[in-house]
Scaffold this active site. Structure first.
Site, short mmCIF file in Angstrom:
data_model
loop_
_atom_site.label_atom_id
_atom_site.label_comp_id
_atom_site.label_asym_id
_atom_site.label_seq_id
_atom_site.Cartn_x
_atom_site.Cartn_y
_atom_site.Cartn_z
N ARG A 273 -8.45 -6.41 -9.08
CA ARG A 273 -9.30 -7.32 -9.53
C ARG A 273 -10.54 -7.22 -9.62
O ARG A 273 -10.51 -5.75 -9.87
CB ARG A 273 -9.83 -8.36 -8.53
CG ARG A 273 -9.88 -7.45 -7.22
CD ARG A 273 -10.46 -8.27 -5.97
NE ARG A 273 -11.15 -7.76 -4.86
CZ ARG A 273 -11.10 -6.52 -3.89
NH1 ARG A 273 -9.95 -6.86 -3.68
NH2 ARG A 273 -11.89 -6.68 -3.08
N LYS B 205 -2.67 13.09 7.94
CA LYS B 205 -4.32 14.16 8.21
C LYS B 205 -5.58 13.73 8.00
O LYS B 205 -5.73 12.60 7.96
CB LYS B 205 -4.75 14.78 6.82
CG LYS B 205 -5.46 16.68 7.07
CD LYS B 205 -5.49 17.08 6.25
CE LYS B 205 -6.49 18.11 5.94
NZ LYS B 205 -6.28 18.98 7.22
N GLU C 294 -8.66 3.35 -5.16
CA GLU C 294 -9.95 3.47 -3.60
C GLU C 294 -9.36 5.26 -3.48
O GLU C 294 -8.41 5.33 -2.85
CB GLU C 294 -10.13 2.93 -2.60
CG GLU C 294 -10.98 1.56 -3.45
CD GLU C 294 -10.97 0.38 -2.18
OE1 GLU C 294 -10.51 0.59 -1.07
OE2 GLU C 294 -11.46 -1.16 -1.80
N HIS D 116 -15.92 7.21 1.04
CA HIS D 116 -15.12 5.86 -0.32
C HIS D 116 -15.78 6.17 -1.73
O HIS D 116 -17.02 5.55 -1.08
CB HIS D 116 -15.30 4.51 0.53
CG HIS D 116 -14.76 4.32 -0.01
ND1 HIS D 116 -13.31 2.62 1.40
CD2 HIS D 116 -14.97 3.26 -1.16
CE1 HIS D 116 -12.89 2.08 0.15
NE2 HIS D 116 -13.81 2.53 -1.60
N LYS E 160 -1.27 6.96 13.47
CA LYS E 160 -1.03 5.64 13.45
C LYS E 160 0.38 5.11 14.37
O LYS E 160 1.62 5.48 13.58
CB LYS E 160 -1.14 5.86 12.05
CG LYS E 160 -2.48 5.94 11.54
CD LYS E 160 -3.16 5.59 10.86
CE LYS E 160 -4.70 5.54 9.79
NZ LYS E 160 -4.58 5.61 8.48
N VAL F 245 -16.85 -6.91 -6.60
CA VAL F 245 -18.34 -8.20 -5.76
C VAL F 245 -19.21 -6.33 -7.04
O VAL F 245 -19.71 -6.73 -7.57
CB VAL F 245 -18.09 -7.55 -4.30
CG1 VAL F 245 -19.81 -7.82 -3.42
CG2 VAL F 245 -17.39 -8.07 -3.38
N LYS G 81 1.01 -1.24 0.01
CA LYS G 81 -0.26 -0.29 0.13
C LYS G 81 1.02 1.34 0.02
O LYS G 81 1.19 1.91 -0.53
CB LYS G 81 -1.06 0.02 0.75
CG LYS G 81 -1.71 -1.02 1.25
CD LYS G 81 -2.86 -0.66 2.40
CE LYS G 81 -3.66 -1.86 2.57
NZ LYS G 81 -4.61 -1.44 3.53
#
Lengths: 171, 463
Positions: free
Chosen positions: B292, B201, B275, B208, B158, B295, B116
């Site tokens: 991929r 941030k 995304e 989303h 995080k 769904v 990522k």
């Protein structure tokens, strides 16, 4: 021989000493034909004192041939889809030996109809990308009918051959 | 050219892939586990092959079983669907090593886009905005305060080794950051054995939003509009729609074009999804890529008229992009509801059992992608998706009205499903206003949504 031809849809073939053969047919054939009908087995072969009698049901033979493989034909595929459902061949003393993986089958050399198999014996391998997956006999018994041959593609759980337990009824 | 496809998945997506194969004139073989012998894809398929027992590790997740099945049935390509091995680079590599076509990005591309952090850095280089953050781990409180000043508050701390929503704390200002920094570092040390902290941030009330893209082997990249997947529960999407209510037309056009351009230039191939999170400022920030078919792909199919699975297969076969960006003109509004065997009244507990009665919705602009039939046994081994209801309308309001009718028509007895939850959702003011954010379910609560579901007259009679 004429009367035998009328029995069920059975093809009867025999080889060996004529006298032995005659005696064997007289003694065994009615029993074998009955067993063929009652179990739904495709083929039964019996060997005694150098004589062999093989009884094969024609109607079942056709079904078996279509169980899996021949991937180019649509009709064969229908049968393949239906194959994993356990067939009605579950008479108490018959045990199907099934493929442990999807791939190409190699039967062990000693596996042929009539061969005696010990429980746990290595009876076949299924080649999965070059790695053999062992198929071992879950029961001891006599090989009653072959359902797949060496080189056949098999799916997981597909019947490779049927074993008949050596029990009370088979003396 | 692909001639014969092994479908290495189950449920509704196996059926979906089968349909596209047939439409393309390709032969297809459905690979299935023992638990799926009576599944609809297997029953409908011309050919099917059992690849192993119910345990997915020995069937749908077994690369040797799947590749061996493809070779045994004479296939020249494998479609992995979604989930299972669909984004597994080692699997894609093994498929290629056996001279089979992997329907998806090739192994080196899956490898390249696996991390990522690396993907964010790569796509940022190609012009996609990413969530501003500290450049890696912050050494101490002073460094954190420094970074936060540059990023702008609120920020989220995080744990570098964290994941799944754990080890995170929000700071609205410098005082809160000072207070939280050492606590967060100690927690991270205790929970993950690593006290490293980084800053991002913090986007409250986010949408989303994802972009469907496709790239051919020559690098021609197109986008097929966006999907808004904000309604989620524990990071699981429940509802998806297109277009997103979070984007203004000007932002949308710019952002879609940039997404397609960036992904093509970054070397991605085949279909995929980028995304983004869209914050209260209306700006999209890239977060991750899915390599991929997803769904929720039907949402895009319904507004664009493009069969994405067929496109995916065509591109995997080496074909050039069969359309231009100009030919893709999204029209109207589409919404998808994921009907799962989960009980919303019991914390969405998964259900298994026999479907005693089944009636699928139909009618104009109503699509129900499902593998169900009356008498089907929902196995307990896999995910609980039963079907996807996709409804189109000229406007969002029309799509919602049509969705209510379609959901009422849907009847699934034998297991608890999410149907009534969606009927309640379609009465919820925040959904109706288009203001669904990723935290909506937490804010409103499942119970309130269920309570809003209209009771059916049929429910009283007792089936």
């Amino acid at each position: 021989m004429a009367k035998f031809r009328d029995l069920a849809n059975a093809n009867v073939s025999g080889e060996g000493n004529a006298e032995e053969l005659g005696a064997l047919i007289d003694a065994l054939l009615p029993v074998l034909v009955d067993r063929l009908a009652e179990t739904g087995l495709g083929e039964i072969e019996v060997e005694r004192n150098g004589a062999t009698v093989r009884v094969r049901s024609e109607s079942l033979g056709v079904q078996q041939a279509a169980s899996f493989g021949a991937p180019a034909q649509g009709a064969a595929g229908q049968a393949a889809a239906a194959a994993p459902a356990p067939s009605s061949v579950s008479a108490a003393r018959k045990h199907a030996v099934r493929a442990t993986a999807v791939g190409f089958l190699t039967l062990s050399k000693e596996i042929h109809v009539g061969a005696k198999v010990a429980k746990g014996a290595l009876v076949a391998t299924v080649e999965v990308l070059g790695i053999p997956s062992e198929v071992r006999a879950t029961h001891g018994g006599i090989v009653a009918a072959l359902k797949s041959a060496t080189g056949d593609p098999v799916e997981y759980g597909q019947e490779i051959f049927l074993l008949e337990s050596i029990g009370e009824g088979s003396k | 050219m692909i001639k014969r496809v092994l479908i290495a998945n189950r449920g509704e997506i196996a059926l979906r892939i089968l349909r596209s194969c047939r439409q393309l004139g390709l032969e297809a073989v459905v690979a299935y586990s023992e638990a799926d012998a009576d599944s609809r894809a297997v029953l409908v398929a011309d050919e099917a092959v059992c690849i192993g027992p119910a345990d997915a590790k020995q069937s749908y997740l077994s690369a040797p079983a799947i590749i061996s099945a493809a070779l045994a049935t004479g296939c020249d390509a494998i479609h992995p669907g979604y989930g299972f091995l669909s984004e597994n680079a080692a699997f894609a590599e093994a498929v290629a090593a056996h001279k089979l076509t992997f329907i998806g990005p090739s192994a080196p591309i899956l490898e390249k886009f696996h991390s990522k952090a690396a993907t964010r850095a790569l796509l940022a280089k190609h012009g996609l905005p990413t969530i501003p953050g500290s450049d890696g781990v912050v050494a101490d409180e002073a460094a954190a305060l420094d970074a936060a000043k540059k990023i702008g508050y609120p920020v989220i701390l995080k744990a570098s080794a964290g994941g799944g929503g754990r080890g995170m704390r929000v700071a609205q200002d410098a005082a809160e950051l000072s207070k939280n920094f050492s606590i967060c570092a100690q927690e991270a040390q205790a929970a993950f054995g690593d006290g490293s902290i980084y800053l991002e941030k913090y986007l409250s009330a986010t949408h989303h939003v994802e972009v469907q893209i496709a790239v051919d082997s020559e690098g021609t990249a197109l986008h097929f509009g966006e999907r808004d997947c904000s309604l989620q529960r524990r990071h699981q999407k429940l509802v998806e729609e297109s277009p997103s209510t979070a984007l203004t037309p000007r932002v949308r056009e710019d952002f879609l074009a940039r997404a397609a351009k960036a992904i093509g230039a970054a070397g991605y191939r085949n279909v995929g999804t980028l995304e983004f999170l869209v914050g209260p400022d209306g700006k999209p920030y890239f977060i991750e890529i899915n390599c991929r078919i997803q769904v929720e792909h039907p949402v895009t199919e319904v507004v664009t008229g493009v069969d994405l699975v067929a496109l995916q297969i065509t591109l995997a076969g080496g074909a050039r992009m069969p359309m231009t960006q100009r030919e893709i003109q999204p029209r109207g509004h589409a919404i998808e509801f994921r009907i799962t065997a989960e009980d919303p009244a019991k914390n969405f507990q998964p259900q298994a059992g026999e479907i005693s009665a089944y009636r699928s919705p139909s009618g104009p602009w109503v699509r129900f992608d499902s593998h169900l039939y009356a008498g089907y046994e929902v196995p307990p081994y896999y995910d609980s998706l039963l079907g996807k209801l996709i409804v189109w309308g000229a406007t969002r309001e029309e799509a919602i009205a049509r969705s209510r009718a379609a959901l009422r028509e849907l009847e699934i007895d034998g297991v608890a499903t999410t149907r009534d939850f969606f009927l309640g959702l379609l009465e919820s003011p925040s959904f109706l206003s288009g203001g669904v954010t990723t935290s909506m379910l937490d804010d409103v609560g499942t119970a309130a949504i269920l309570a809003a579901a209209p009771r059916r007259s049929g429910d009283q009679a007792g089936a």
